[in-house]
Design an enzyme around this catalytic site. Structure first.
Site, PDB file in Angstrom:
ATOM      1  N   CYS A  73     -27.086  16.850 -28.218  1.00  0.00           N
ATOM      2  CA  CYS A  73     -26.148  15.747 -28.009  1.00  0.00           C
ATOM      3  C   CYS A  73     -26.589  14.511 -28.781  1.00  0.00           C
ATOM      4  O   CYS A  73     -25.754  13.714 -29.211  1.00  0.00           O
ATOM      5  CB  CYS A  73     -26.035  15.423 -26.524  1.00  0.00           C
ATOM      6  SG  CYS A  73     -25.145  16.684 -25.575  1.00  0.00           S
ATOM      7  N   CYS A  85     -33.996  11.535 -41.892  1.00  0.00           N
ATOM      8  CA  CYS A  85     -33.173  11.833 -40.718  1.00  0.00           C
ATOM      9  C   CYS A  85     -33.350  10.687 -39.729  1.00  0.00           C
ATOM     10  O   CYS A  85     -33.621   9.554 -40.137  1.00  0.00           O
ATOM     11  CB  CYS A  85     -33.540  13.175 -40.100  1.00  0.00           C
ATOM     12  SG  CYS A  85     -35.256  13.303 -39.541  1.00  0.00           S
TER      13      CYS A  85
END
Length: 384
Positions: free
Chosen positions: A193, A342
């Site tokens: 999530c 990232c």
């Protein structure tokens, strides 16, 4: 598996729980079963938040909470047991305080720390059932195996973006998590999530359904989800029901294993300070300025998901999600240096390993990722 009831309810308890005691399927005996019950909730996040609130409100006598995380501002749109003033606090402490305020008659047991193979059997022992509200595959297999060894039913839920799932697992009486998901997905193929996002109301729907299943198991009311898995599409608001059965060929769980190894998860160890493949954010800022002047040529690639890139990005980076690297769907100019980033640096290091294995001669990654970039270079940008 109805829990044995305790003694008569007090006047205050009769008043507090009067609306559900009036239900003939539950009555005062069912309420006494709830008071006698001991329920462990693993995870005080999106699913654990509503489950904890409704278990406490229903009068479950003892509630254990397991979590090793702290409250972050990005949690608050869905983890409703925590408030803005709780940011930075351990989730276990925040959730326990809310539960005690909601129902002082509930005994709350705080298990601060990560559930592991070394402690899981001790933590789960003594509870009547466990609710698994975790968000990672190693812990899901761990909870399932520990519950099987101890003979406990497990209410399980999962969420992602707009989809949710709920089931009840109980070895010897029906399927377990391992019967339905015998093998974990390949690492990196299923975003969390935190990577793929989730609509805030979805964990409320699924977590409340989990609490409902727990209440039914404790009291013996109705028909549980044992042998059934329900799937919610929150965009269309449709529920589908799947029949699930034990796998007769599966060997029963008799001991706990290394679940990160089983799931192929690389432990997120920090990079070495002298790692030649690491680029710190100050060096990256200098390289980007040099690239603007024509003094450097490299490809800066953001390997996060599109939604993450929309929240915050480094100017000059192009988006190529990690899933494309895993699928082998990335073609890069071997003559150009590549710098990957990232959110932190876990996914960028994974993408680097894939490129190096494919033969790319020059691949580096940004140590600390976009979080380090924002903290040190552009603090006006948001964190998540």
């Amino acid at each position: 598996m109805p829990v044995d009831p305790t003694n008569d309810l007090s006047r205050d308890e009769l008043q507090r729980y009067s609306r559900q005691i009036m239900l003939h399927q539950l009555g005062s005996e069912g309420q006494r079963r709830l008071r006698s019950a001991k329920v462990l909730v693993v995870g005080a996040g999106g699913l654990g938040s509503p489950a904890l609130l409704y278990l406490a409100a229903a009068g479950v006598g003892t509630i254990g909470i397991v979590d090793d995380d702290v409250v972050d501002a990005s949690n608050l749109h869905r983890q409703v047991i925590h408030g803005t003033s709780d940011v930075g606090r351990p989730k276990v402490a925040s959730a326990a305080e809310t539960v005690r305020d909601l129902n002082p008659g509930v005994e709350v047991v705080e298990h601060a720390g990560r559930l592991t193979s070394a402690n899981a059997l001790d933590v789960l022992a003594g509870y009547d059932l466990v609710l698994d509200g975790t968000d990672n595959f190693p812990t899901r297999y761990l909870v399932s195996d520990a519950a099987e060894i101890l003979g406990l039913p497990c209410v399980w839920g999962a969420i992602f973006q707009f989809a949710g799932q709920v089931a009840v697992f109980h070895a010897g009486h029906g399927p377990t998590y391992r019967d339905v998901f015998p093998e974990p997905p390949a690492p990196g193929t299923v975003p969390s999530c935190a990577e793929g996002g989730v609509i805030g109301v979805l964990p409320g729907l699924i977590g409340t359904a989990m609490a409902n299943e727990a209440v039914k198991l404790i009291t013996g009311m109705g028909r549980s989800l044992l042998g059934r898995l329900v799937v919610l599409d929150a965009l269309d608001f449709t529920w589908r029901e799947l029949t699930i059965k034990p796998d007769p060929r599966r060997a029963p769980a008799t001991e706990l294993i290394d679940y990160e190894e089983f799931c192929g998860v690389t432990r997120a160890t920090p990079p070495s300070a002298d790692d030649p493949a690491a680029v710190d954010v100050a060096e990256l800022a200098s390289l980007l300025r040099a690239r603007e002047r024509g003094g450097a040529d490299f490809d800066l690639i953001d390997v996060r998901e599109p939604g993450e890139h929309e929240i915050v990005s480094i100017d000059g980076a192009r988006l190529v999600p990690l899933g494309r690297f895993i699928a082998g769907d990335v073609q890069l100019d071997p003559s150009r240096d590549v710098v990957l980033h990232c959110k932190s640096d876990v996914r960028s290091r994974q993408a680097r390993e894939l490129l190096v294995a494919a033969g790319h001669p020059s691949v580096r990654y940004v140590a600390g990722g976009v979080l380090a970039w924002v903290r040190e270079i552009e603090p006006h940008k948001p964190l998540y």
